[in-house]
Write an enzyme that holds these catalytic residues in place. Structure first.
Site, PDB file in Angstrom:
ATOM      1  N   ASP A  10      70.102 -45.175  63.948  1.00  0.00           N
ATOM      2  CA  ASP A  10      70.819 -44.399  64.947  1.00  0.00           C
ATOM      3  C   ASP A  10      70.152 -44.601  66.310  1.00  0.00           C
ATOM      4  OD1 ASP A  10      72.494 -43.299  63.087  1.00  0.00           O
ATOM      5  OD2 ASP A  10      71.384 -41.401  62.900  1.00  0.00           O
TER       6      ASP A  10
ATOM      7  N   TYR B 158      50.664 -31.087  37.803  1.00  0.00           N
ATOM      8  CA  TYR B 158      50.753 -30.285  36.583  1.00  0.00           C
ATOM      9  C   TYR B 158      49.498 -30.413  35.724  1.00  0.00           C
ATOM     10  CZ  TYR B 158      55.520 -28.770  37.364  1.00  0.00           C
ATOM     11  OH  TYR B 158      56.614 -28.162  37.875  1.00  0.00           O
TER      12      TYR B 158
ATOM     13  N   GLU C   7      69.393 -47.414  58.298  1.00  0.00           N
ATOM     14  CA  GLU C   7      68.910 -46.031  58.231  1.00  0.00           C
ATOM     15  C   GLU C   7      69.689 -45.184  57.239  1.00  0.00           C
ATOM     16  OE1 GLU C   7      68.571 -43.891  61.934  1.00  0.00           O
ATOM     17  OE2 GLU C   7      68.607 -41.929  60.956  1.00  0.00           O
TER      18      GLU C   7
END
Lengths: 554, 378
Positions: free
Chosen positions: B258, B110, B206
């Site tokens: 996983d 910005y 995870e």
């Protein structure tokens, strides 16, 4: 079955009964029922076809008489889908005796039997319009014509006897007309008027483009007047009449020629009725056909004629003469385009003459690019045959195929597979030939002869290359401008940031910006190599040529 | 043809100092650019290329080390915009460092809206310039005064984090056992934190879902450990937090993801050895001591887990990893693990263990895994 047979003995056979119904169909009657064959399929098209036939005839007449054409076209809305078409020319006029046949007899004309480049060919055109007017409004076609300053003008109103294809004179008289010579026709037809593509407006505009020696004054049904002034006083070169070349002759035509000829020997027939056949070639043909050169044409059997046609196919002949063709010339096409189309770039090409089936022809192509032409649509393709705009059936036309088959991308236009290119561009193709091959009698699309398409593509490619070098130059100039504004935009930020980090004073800051400007602008050509790495990243990989390309933006 | 013209100004490579205070180094670099411009030469800045193709795995230190392929940006018409933006960004950074202030990456984007034509249109543009500056100076963005918005990760367990009160500067002790059902959130800058703990190991997880389950059933108490939820690929702060905690307190780190290529190649690999994009600072933002205890192909068989078929993109990821990832390339065990998975054409999520009961992971899977170092992957 057996019973039927018995009955037939007593009464008429089926064939007999049928025979009672079988009789000649008048040409005019036939066309009255099949108006679409001549292009009068709908009301909108009928208006265009009527104007087109009248204007084509007027132009042919003027040019034949070596008169700079000045044509006025006026359309008057008579309400209830009726329009009055008035076309007036300054041509040589028509002798009284011929007027009824020209305007009210189908298949009457001077052009069908000649082998010469002309707008009209079959002699159907204007009388078909008269027939259409008669069928839809019941009104006769009105003709006023004058053949010289000291002769009175001749006026008549004509009907067509459709059964016998004969003109009927309803009224005739001599009239005063202050014009020195010329013809004026007035015809009421059922029609609708619309602007846009395939309109009378568009047709006249295109006519003005490819006939820059013509002045057209056009008054629309809304009473607007357009003047398409001539851009040159140079009349097109008078096309020469030539004899047919043997390669284009089919068996049926050959049989007719053999029957009609006045020559007494085959040898004389071959040398006199055809172009490019000398006595040596005639002998060779006779030999190949196993016919004695002194055979009487009148005695030739169909088998002999077939052998002759076969012999022609197997003999190498010189191409037909090409001076019989009168191209517009690239210079005049360009002038025509420039006066009617607001574009920034024009180029045009006239190809050397070529031959299809024994017919010589010349292809011309031109391109108008940029300026006020809209850029986000498929390009407009203007098609012409013997200086006549082709308004319908673009998809079926050989010109369309040639445009689609040409790869336009190298020339700076977008093009998707199987379509015309996209962009602010008008593509013009003109076929000039003693016998322009159309796909139908309505003369709306050129037939797909490979020789013709090949020539068209060559012409388009030549134009394309000229266009490409212009478009690419323009792109270079544009990116040059962009680069320059780039420098203007971002240099102050380099100065400003350095000032902030190093607490520079204003003089130093200015010095940075000035030095940078110097470095970046004067060593532009150094960019080419230096930017190889940075370019891809910044999405600004255009290369530059050493010279500054100032020209090109006109 | 360009090189023939010697009087057009030559390219001058500006040296970038790699040590000393950041602020001084920015000034030094800018001075070099300034002098070059005044002499009407072309300043050139070299930055290392930040990509997997330009890192190597160093088994001794255990993380990705940047190699020496660099890209050179010469100030030309083509690069003038990026050059202006880089200098503007350097000025902003110097200002932040000098005034001991910070700006988030979003805020920096910005701020650029003040730069007129040189402003960034999207934040990824300003992030790229920022990352380039980091790599140029071989520092991390916090040292330049810039902060990421991203959250560091959630922590629960036997840990007291010693932080400072931003207002008073006094020490604050945060007890991660007393977070109720919530969690301690890793701040974006973790350099100043101190730790007190008696835990035996760190378990990085995870998914937030699995983390919630372990917190809810106070697994951390049972196993005497610290639980950290990474929520996908761990952020730099999360990696740095785990690294500092592990180094400080000599705690082993276990990672539970996983059983799929993303969990292994993106999450675990990044935590352990760093990423290609941040190769210049991997040294700090990696956890070489981490061990993998997530789902493997063997686990899918052993625990008879419900599976999903491997997607095209998973298989592509595996091929890519075996071909291009320097960490996988040096690890036969990981190669085997990946190939086993591809052969099965299956993948399984952590939560698939719930098939055997919601707390099966606590009662059986994790204790089994922890007790059998042979089942770990390096």
């Amino acid at each position: 079955m057996a019973k039927d047979a018995k009955e037939n003995k007593e009464t008429l056979t089926t064939a007999d009964r049928l025979a009672e119904k079988q009789r000649d169909i008048g040409v005019a009657e036939f066309f009255a029922r099949n108006r679409h064959l001549l292009g009068f399929d709908n009301k909108r098209k009928a208006l265009l076809m009527t104007v087109k036939e009248a204007v084509d005839n007027a132009l042919d007449a003027c040019e034949e008489a070596v008169i700079l054409p000045e044509i006025s076209v006026e359309l008057i809305d008579m309400q209830n889908d009726r329009f009055r078409v008035i076309v007036e020319d300054n041509g040589p006029g028509i002798v009284k005796k011929q007027v009824p046949n020209i305007f009210a007899k189908l298949l009457y004309g001077s052009k069908f039997h000649t082998f010469k480049q002309a707008r009209g060919q079959q002699g159907i055109g204007i009388s078909a319009a008269a027939l259409y007017g008669q069928l839809t409004t019941g009104r006769p076609i009105k003709i006023l014509t004058k053949i010289g300053p000291d002769k009175p003008a001749y006026y008549c109103e004509l009907h067509i006897d459709t059964k016998n294809n004969k003109p009927e004179i309803i009224r005739e008289e001599e009239k005063e007309w202050k014009k020195e010579h010329g013809t004026r026709l007035e015809l009421d037809i059922e029609a609708t008027y619309q602007k846009g593509p395939q309109s009378v407006d568009q047709y006249l505009k295109e006519t003005a483009i490819v006939n820059p020696h013509v002045t057209v004054i056009y008054t629309t049904p809304k009473a607007e007047q357009f003047v398409f002034p001539r851009a040159t006083d140079q009349l097109p070169k008078e096309p020469k009449e030539i004899k047919p070349h043997p390669y284009g002759i089919e068996l049926g035509v050959m049989m007719k020629m053999v029957k009609w000829t006045e020559c007494r020997t085959l040898q004389a027939f071959l040398t006199q009725e055809f172009s490019r056949v000398g006595s040596g070639t005639a002998k060779e043909l006779c030999e190949k056909a196993a016919l004695p050169p002194n055979t009487k044409p009148a005695d030739m059997t169909p088998q002999m004629i077939e052998r002759l046609v076969e012999a022609i196919k197997n003999t190498k002949l010189i191409s037909p003469p090409t001076d019989c063709i009168s191209p517009i010339t690239s210079e005049l096409i360009e002038r025509g385009l420039k006066k009617e189309i607001k574009a920034e770039f024009f180029c045009s090409i006239t190809r050397p003459p070529a031959v299809y089936r024994g017919n010589p022809f010349v292809i011309e192509a031109a391109i108008a690019y940029g300026g006020e032409l809209p850029g986000d649509r498929p390009s407009e393709v203007l098609r012409f045959a013997n200086r006549v705009p082709l308004m319908y059936q673009q998809g079926a036309c050989a010109i369309n195929e040639a445009v689609i088959d040409t790869n336009w991308r190298p020339y700076g236009l977008n093009q998707s597979q199987g379509s015309v290119p996209q962009g602010p561009v008008i593509i013009l193709v003109h076929l000039a030939s003693v016998w322009a091959p159309f796909t139908s009698e309505a003369k709306e699309a050129i037939a797909h002869y490979p020789e013709i398409i090949k020539e068209m593509k060559l012409a388009l490619q030549e134009c394309g290359r000229l266009l490409g070098s212009y478009v690419n130059k323009k792109k270079r100039v544009q990116s040059e401008f962009k680069k320059r504004s780039y420098i203007e935009k971002y240099l102050p930020h380099i100065g400003g940031a350095l000032k902030e980090i190093l607490a520079l004073n204003d003089t130093q800051e200015r010095k940075v910006i000035e030095s940078l400007k110097d470095v970046l602008e004067t060593s532009r050509h150094a960019i080419e190599l230096d930017s190889v790495e940075g370019a891809g990243e910044d999405g600004f990989g255009l290369e530059f040529e050493e010279e500054k390309t100032d020209e090109g933006e006109e | 043809m360009a090189k023939d013209n010697k009087d057009e100004g030559k390219d001058v490579k500006i040296k970038v100092k790699r040590d000393g205070k950041v602020s001084a180094r920015i000034v030094d670099l800018s001075k070099g650019i300034f002098d070059t411009i005044i002499k009407k030469d072309h300043p050139q800045i070299e930055t290392p290329i930040r990509a997997l193709s330009n890192v190597s795995y160093d088994p001794k230190s255990g993380y990705f080390v940047l190699q020496d392929t660099t890209k050179t940006r010469t100030l030309t018409v083509n690069t003038v915009k990026t050059f202006a933006q880089t200098l503007r960004m350097l000025a902003l950074s110097k200002n932040l460092v000098d005034t001991d202030d910070i700006a988030t990456k979003r805020e920096a984007y910005y701020v650029s809206k003040n730069w007129g034509e040189a402003r960034f249109h999207e934040q990824p543009e300003s992030d790229t310039v920022m990352d380039d500056i980091e790599a140029m100076f071989m520092v991390n963005r916090e040292q330049l005064g810039f902060l990421p918005e991203e959250k560091g990760g959630d922590v629960a367990g036997q840990l007291i984090v010693v932080d400072k009160d931003p207002e008073t500067g006094k020490e604050v002790k945060i007890d991660c056992t007393k977070m109720g059902t919530g969690a301690y959130s890793v701040p974006s800058s973790v350099e100043e934190l101190k730790f007190e703990t008696k835990a035996k190991f760190i378990l990085a997880i995870e998914t937030a879902g699995m983390y919630q389950r372990l917190v809810k059933h106070f697994y951390w108490k049972k196993a005497n450990c610290i639980l950290i939820s990474m929520g996908g690929v761990p952020t730099r702060a999360c990696r740095r937090f785990i690294r500092r905690l592990s180094d400080d307190k000599k705690l082993p780190v276990f990672v539970f993801t996983d059983g799929d290529p993303y969990g292994w190649l993106n999450i675990y690999r990044t935590l352990k050895v760093g990423s290609g994009n941040a190769a210049h600072i991997n040294q700090y933002f990696c956890v070489p001591q981490a061990k993998f205890i997530g789902i493997t192909a063997q686990d899918i068989i052993k625990y008879d887990l419900p599976t999903h078929p491997l997607k095209e993109i998973d298989i592509k990821r595996v091929k890519d990893g075996i071909k291009n990832d320097p960490f996988i390339q040096q690890s036969p065990q990981w190669q085997k693990a990946l190939n086993d998975l591809v052969k099965m054409k299956k993948r399984a999520e952590q939560q698939a263990l719930a098939k055997h009961g919601l707390n099966y992971v606590i009662t059986t899977y994790l204790p089994d895994k922890m007790a059998d170092p042979k089942s770990w992957l390096p």
